[in-house]
Design a protein around this motif. Structure first.
Motif, PDB file in Angstrom:
ATOM      1  N   THR A 147     -58.514 -27.348 -56.014  1.00 38.24           N
ATOM      2  CA  THR A 147     -58.385 -28.356 -56.528  1.00 38.24           C
ATOM      3  C   THR A 147     -57.497 -28.770 -56.221  1.00 38.24           C
ATOM      4  N   ASN A 148     -57.271 -30.122 -56.461  1.00 39.03           N
ATOM      5  CA  ASN A 148     -55.431 -30.855 -56.157  1.00 39.03           C
ATOM      6  C   ASN A 148     -55.690 -31.593 -57.293  1.00 39.03           C
ATOM      7  N   ALA A 149     -54.679 -32.033 -57.684  1.00 36.63           N
ATOM      8  CA  ALA A 149     -54.197 -32.756 -59.036  1.00 36.63           C
ATOM      9  C   ALA A 149     -53.298 -33.610 -58.750  1.00 36.63           C
ATOM     10  N   ALA A 150     -53.307 -35.092 -58.660  1.00 40.21           N
ATOM     11  CA  ALA A 150     -52.317 -36.027 -58.684  1.00 40.21           C
ATOM     12  C   ALA A 150     -53.109 -37.517 -59.289  1.00 40.21           C
ATOM     13  N   ILE A 151     -51.738 -37.707 -59.678  1.00 34.84           N
ATOM     14  CA  ILE A 151     -51.798 -39.360 -60.126  1.00 34.84           C
ATOM     15  C   ILE A 151     -52.186 -40.087 -59.560  1.00 34.84           C
ATOM     16  N   ARG A 152     -52.669 -40.705 -60.021  1.00 33.76           N
ATOM     17  CA  ARG A 152     -53.693 -42.526 -58.912  1.00 33.76           C
ATOM     18  C   ARG A 152     -53.767 -43.288 -59.801  1.00 33.76           C
ATOM     19  N   ARG A 153     -53.986 -44.378 -60.053  1.00 31.92           N
ATOM     20  CA  ARG A 153     -53.875 -46.162 -60.901  1.00 31.92           C
ATOM     21  C   ARG A 153     -55.354 -46.036 -60.738  1.00 31.92           C
ATOM     22  N   LEU A 154     -55.291 -46.266 -62.012  1.00 28.86           N
ATOM     23  CA  LEU A 154     -56.956 -46.857 -61.898  1.00 28.86           C
ATOM     24  C   LEU A 154     -57.254 -47.969 -63.079  1.00 28.86           C
ATOM     25  N   ILE A 164     -60.381 -47.043 -58.779  1.00 29.62           N
ATOM     26  CA  ILE A 164     -59.173 -45.538 -58.492  1.00 29.62           C
ATOM     27  C   ILE A 164     -58.820 -46.607 -56.894  1.00 29.62           C
ATOM     28  N   GLN A 165     -57.643 -46.126 -56.605  1.00 30.15           N
ATOM     29  CA  GLN A 165     -56.419 -46.192 -55.635  1.00 30.15           C
ATOM     30  C   GLN A 165     -56.322 -44.227 -54.813  1.00 30.15           C
ATOM     31  N   ALA A 166     -57.355 -44.132 -54.401  1.00 23.32           N
ATOM     32  CA  ALA A 166     -56.848 -43.192 -53.895  1.00 23.32           C
ATOM     33  C   ALA A 166     -56.834 -42.744 -52.485  1.00 23.32           C
ATOM     34  N   HIS A 167     -55.282 -42.309 -52.655  1.00 18.28           N
ATOM     35  CA  HIS A 167     -55.414 -42.033 -51.039  1.00 18.28           C
ATOM     36  C   HIS A 167     -54.980 -40.244 -51.305  1.00 18.28           C
ATOM     37  N   GLY A 168     -54.154 -40.196 -49.913  1.00 20.44           N
ATOM     38  CA  GLY A 168     -53.751 -38.481 -49.625  1.00 20.44           C
ATOM     39  C   GLY A 168     -54.971 -38.096 -49.986  1.00 20.44           C
ATOM     40  N   GLN A 169     -54.548 -36.748 -50.571  1.00 20.75           N
ATOM     41  CA  GLN A 169     -55.870 -35.710 -50.689  1.00 20.75           C
ATOM     42  C   GLN A 169     -56.863 -36.354 -50.908  1.00 20.75           C
ATOM     43  N   LEU A 170     -56.589 -36.835 -52.281  1.00 19.23           N
ATOM     44  CA  LEU A 170     -58.092 -36.991 -53.144  1.00 19.23           C
ATOM     45  C   LEU A 170     -59.143 -38.396 -52.297  1.00 19.23           C
ATOM     46  N   VAL A 199     -44.879 -31.891 -60.916  1.00 20.24           N
ATOM     47  CA  VAL A 199     -44.718 -31.594 -59.887  1.00 20.24           C
ATOM     48  C   VAL A 199     -45.815 -32.536 -59.180  1.00 20.24           C
ATOM     49  N   ASN A 200     -46.775 -33.498 -59.273  1.00 20.96           N
ATOM     50  CA  ASN A 200     -47.774 -34.449 -58.299  1.00 20.96           C
ATOM     51  C   ASN A 200     -47.088 -34.374 -57.705  1.00 20.96           C
ATOM     52  N   GLN A 201     -44.861 -34.711 -57.523  1.00 23.93           N
ATOM     53  CA  GLN A 201     -45.143 -35.357 -56.403  1.00 23.93           C
ATOM     54  C   GLN A 201     -44.323 -34.073 -55.593  1.00 23.93           C
ATOM     55  N   TRP A 202     -44.627 -33.212 -55.628  1.00 30.10           N
ATOM     56  CA  TRP A 202     -44.596 -32.260 -54.569  1.00 30.10           C
ATOM     57  C   TRP A 202     -46.020 -32.354 -53.538  1.00 30.10           C
ATOM     58  N   LYS A 203     -44.852 -32.628 -52.786  1.00 26.43           N
ATOM     59  CA  LYS A 203     -46.074 -32.714 -51.069  1.00 26.43           C
ATOM     60  C   LYS A 203     -47.127 -31.338 -51.277  1.00 26.43           C
ATOM     61  N   ALA A 204     -48.151 -30.615 -51.614  1.00 26.43           N
ATOM     62  CA  ALA A 204     -48.480 -29.161 -51.406  1.00 26.43           C
ATOM     63  C   ALA A 204     -49.208 -29.771 -50.527  1.00 26.43           C
ATOM     64  N   ASP A 209     -53.310 -26.139 -55.675  1.00 28.67           N
ATOM     65  CA  ASP A 209     -53.360 -26.483 -56.996  1.00 28.67           C
ATOM     66  C   ASP A 209     -52.148 -27.198 -57.641  1.00 28.67           C
ATOM     67  N   GLU A 210     -51.956 -27.800 -57.645  1.00 29.25           N
ATOM     68  CA  GLU A 210     -50.685 -28.724 -58.524  1.00 29.25           C
ATOM     69  C   GLU A 210     -50.787 -28.345 -59.825  1.00 29.25           C
ATOM     70  N   LEU A 211     -51.734 -27.454 -60.046  1.00 28.38           N
ATOM     71  CA  LEU A 211     -50.918 -27.275 -62.062  1.00 28.38           C
ATOM     72  C   LEU A 211     -50.884 -25.696 -61.336  1.00 28.38           C
ATOM     73  N   GLU A 297     -40.344 -45.575 -64.665  1.00 23.83           N
ATOM     74  CA  GLU A 297     -40.539 -44.064 -64.845  1.00 23.83           C
ATOM     75  C   GLU A 297     -41.204 -43.555 -63.459  1.00 23.83           C
ATOM     76  N   HIS A 298     -41.652 -44.174 -62.696  1.00 27.45           N
ATOM     77  CA  HIS A 298     -42.919 -44.122 -61.467  1.00 27.45           C
ATOM     78  C   HIS A 298     -41.694 -43.187 -60.496  1.00 27.45           C
ATOM     79  N   HIS A 299     -40.208 -43.768 -60.304  1.00 24.50           N
ATOM     80  CA  HIS A 299     -39.630 -43.956 -59.202  1.00 24.50           C
ATOM     81  C   HIS A 299     -38.619 -42.612 -59.903  1.00 24.50           C
TER      82      HIS A 299
HETATM   83  C1  LIG Z   1     -46.784 -43.752 -61.467  1.00 24.28           C
HETATM   84  C2  LIG Z   1     -47.597 -42.687 -60.667  1.00 24.28           C
HETATM   85  C3  LIG Z   1     -48.428 -43.612 -59.800  1.00 24.28           C
HETATM   86  C4  LIG Z   1     -49.189 -43.244 -58.988  1.00 24.28           C
HETATM   87  N1  LIG Z   1     -50.733 -43.647 -58.964  1.00 24.28           N
HETATM   88  C5  LIG Z   1     -50.977 -43.765 -57.346  1.00 24.28           C
HETATM   89  C6  LIG Z   1     -52.213 -43.752 -56.742  1.00 24.28           C
HETATM   90  O1  LIG Z   1     -53.025 -44.851 -57.158  1.00 24.28           O
HETATM   91  N2  LIG Z   1     -52.974 -43.763 -55.498  1.00 24.28           N
HETATM   92  C7  LIG Z   1     -52.120 -42.636 -54.387  1.00 24.28           C
HETATM   93  O2  LIG Z   1     -52.946 -42.471 -53.949  1.00 24.28           O
HETATM   94  N3  LIG Z   1     -51.451 -42.284 -55.091  1.00 24.28           N
HETATM   95  C8  LIG Z   1     -50.494 -42.635 -56.657  1.00 24.28           C
HETATM   96  N4  LIG Z   1     -48.963 -41.553 -57.043  1.00 24.28           N
HETATM   97  C9  LIG Z   1     -48.509 -41.260 -56.244  1.00 24.28           C
HETATM   98  C10 LIG Z   1     -49.850 -39.774 -55.332  1.00 24.28           C
HETATM   99  O3  LIG Z   1     -49.402 -39.150 -57.063  1.00 24.28           O
HETATM  100  C11 LIG Z   1     -48.348 -38.031 -54.995  1.00 24.28           C
HETATM  101  O4  LIG Z   1     -48.625 -39.400 -54.345  1.00 24.28           O
HETATM  102  C12 LIG Z   1     -49.261 -37.379 -54.958  1.00 24.28           C
HETATM  103  O5  LIG Z   1     -48.458 -36.165 -54.403  1.00 24.28           O
HETATM  104  C13 LIG Z   1     -50.090 -37.371 -53.983  1.00 24.28           C
HETATM  105  O6  LIG Z   1     -50.985 -35.829 -54.376  1.00 24.28           O
HETATM  106  P1  LIG Z   1     -51.745 -35.740 -52.888  1.00 24.28           P
HETATM  107  O7  LIG Z   1     -50.434 -35.166 -51.445  1.00 24.28           O
HETATM  108  O8  LIG Z   1     -52.435 -34.342 -53.563  1.00 24.28           O
HETATM  109  O9  LIG Z   1     -53.059 -36.426 -52.795  1.00 24.28           O
HETATM  110  C14 LIG Z   1     -48.377 -42.642 -57.557  1.00 24.28           C
HETATM  111  C15 LIG Z   1     -47.137 -41.138 -58.723  1.00 24.28           C
HETATM  112  C16 LIG Z   1     -47.277 -41.607 -59.620  1.00 24.28           C
HETATM  113  C17 LIG Z   1     -45.822 -40.843 -60.345  1.00 24.28           C
END
Ligand SMILES: Cc1cc2nc3c(=O)[nH]c(=O)nc-3n(C[C@H](O)[C@H](O)[C@H](O)COP(=O)(O)O)c2cc1C
Length: 456
Positions: A147-154, A164-170, A199-204, A209-211, A297-299
């Protein structure tokens, strides 16, 4: 005891006088964003919008707009936060499955789904529409099931459609599913207990699993419940859950959106989510966060995890490192400040070089241990008074960078500047002026408050 859900944390803030109830009706189109902007710019309280025009659901926002509230969520102090983070990240606590979750007290599936019922705000001028900004997107790896859990803008695109903006592990998970011509199932948790977004921002590493990291950080496993229409598990005490699938080979225009850099990002083709169910508590609270020009808040959400992860990394290599901070001005990671006691001549430069070995950084400032890296005024004083630019500024041209820097020559590239703002090692340097007894002076604002109260 950790907070079990968002509303328990809101009560805690209320008891401490750090939650303001907005009783006047607000429009979700830009007005909610304006309130959160104002509270972010004035170190103000978290906000609870009771009446949102056109909706029967309240909105909580600005909760993470100040570090003091993040420290409350983590039940720790500024000094102890990095170590607490690091210990937890090294010892994940797996989620605990439960049969029932309040996040499913009300269930809408198939044709009943209507995302338009959610009070999703529109934020900056020019944004492509309403955006869910604090949706924890949960998905499993198509091969391993991890499982991967992360905040993504929707982006809200219709009654049952999100961009969805899906970067990273998604992005990795989705590419794997797409290679098999399969949709990727996703679940989006909104309004979780306050540790989960942190925890979402921790580069796991991929597969962690971030949860489970959230469980470790809160000291108690996150309880999860099975989704209704997808094969995923979500935090049981969430306010709202959106279930759906990212179909293979479908791209639609997403954006523009005002991002963490403080600049608008253009509309480009991206993946979509076809929503299969929306479940929520009987009286759900919609949670939102503001992003944009620092500090939002994002920062703040980003800072805690990246400060802690770089602190661990640097401390292991350079034991004199005392603190690491990525200030909001760095738009979510472009600026790092490191406070350290050098053990040898030029050690600060090795720290700078090491920092540029990672992709996050554009400006790295190293200061002595007497400088508070969280106080930018203090940091700039050190730069102004301890640095000789012809000797202490180091430029690293043409580096691999992140993908949001608007000044980059090309997306994904950067140029680094290191500033060694430490006193020259082992050489005499003027003594810093000191005022004695400041810690014995009482709280002047409290005194002023009492003086005002006595007059009225
Ligand atoms: C408020 C907020 C909005 C974010 N929006 C996005 C996004 O739209 N797309 C994205 O890929 N990452 C977004 N991020 C960053 C990811 O949540 C963050 O980089 C996360 O660690 C990525 O996890 P991953 O390495 O498991 O993919 C956002 C973070 C925050 C705090």
């Amino acid at each position: 005891m950790p907070f079990s859900d968002l509303r328990q944390f809101l009560n805690h803030l209320d008891e401490r006088g750090d939650l303001l109830y907005i009783r006047d009706e607000v429009n979700p189109k830009e007005e909610i964003a304006a309130y959160i902007r104002k509270t972010s710019d004035t170190a103000g309280p978290a906000l609870f919008f009771e009446k949102v025009k056109g909706f029967d659901m309240p909105v909580a926002g600005g909760i993470f707009a100040h570090r003091r509230r993040v420290l409350m969520a983590l039940e720790t102090s500024q000094d102890e936060a990095p170590e607490k983070f690091v210990r937890a990240m090294a010892n994940p606590l797996p989620t605990k499955a439960v049969e029932r979750g309040v996040c499913q007290e009300v269930v809408f599936s198939g044709p009943e789904v209507d995302l338009m019922r959610l009070p999703i705000p529109t934020f900056a001028v020019g944004d492509g529409g309403p955006y869910i900004t604090l949706g924890m997107v949960i998905a499993n790896d198509p091969d391993s099931g991890a499982t991967n859990a992360a905040i993504r803008r929707l982006q809200l695109k219709g009654k049952s459609r999100l961009g969805i903006q899906a970067h990273g592990q998604l992005a990795i998970q989705q590419a794997k599913a797409e290679a098999r011509n399969e949709a990727l199932e996703v679940a989006i948790a909104i309004g979780c207990d306050p540790v989960i977004p942190l925890v979402n921002q921790w580069k796991a590493s991929y597969g962690v699993d971030e949860l489970a990291l959230a469980g470790a950080l809160r000291g108690q496993a996150v309880e999860v419940v099975k989704c209704r229409t997808v094969n995923l598990q979500v935090p049981a005490t969430s306010e709202i859950i959106i279930e759906g699938r990212i179909p293979a080979h479908v791209r639609e225009i997403e954006g523009p959106f005002g991002e963490v850099t403080g600049y608008q990002t253009p509309a480009t083709p991206k993946q979509v989510i076809e929503v299969t169910a929306v479940t929520h508590r009987r009286d759900p609270i919609y949670q939102t966060v503001l992003t944009g020009v620092p500090t939002t808040e994002h920062h703040v959400l980003k800072q805690f995890a990246i400060d802690a992860s770089y602190y661990t990394d640097l401390k292991g290599r350079f034991p004199g490192v005392k603190a690491v901070h990525f200030p909001g001005a760095g738009a979510g990671g472009l600026i790092a400040v490191i406070a350290m006691k050098q053990h040898a001549k030029y050690e600060a430069r090795n720290v700078i070089a090491h920092m540029f070995g990672t992709v996050q950084n554009k400006l790295v400032i190293v200061v002595d241990e007497d400088i508070d890296p969280f106080n930018i005024e203090h940091v700039m004083w050190a730069v102004a008074t301890r640095c000789r630019t012809e000797r202490d500024v180091i430029i690293f041209p043409h580096l691999l960078g992140g993908n949001l820097d608007p000044a980059a020559e090309e997306i994904g590239t950067t140029c680094g500047m290191g500033i060694d703002a430490t006193r020259p090692f082992g050489e005499p340097f003027p003594v810093v002026t000191t005022i004695l007894g400041v810690e014995r002076v009482p709280d002047l604002l409290a005194m002023l408050e009492r003086q005002r109260a006595a007059k009225s």
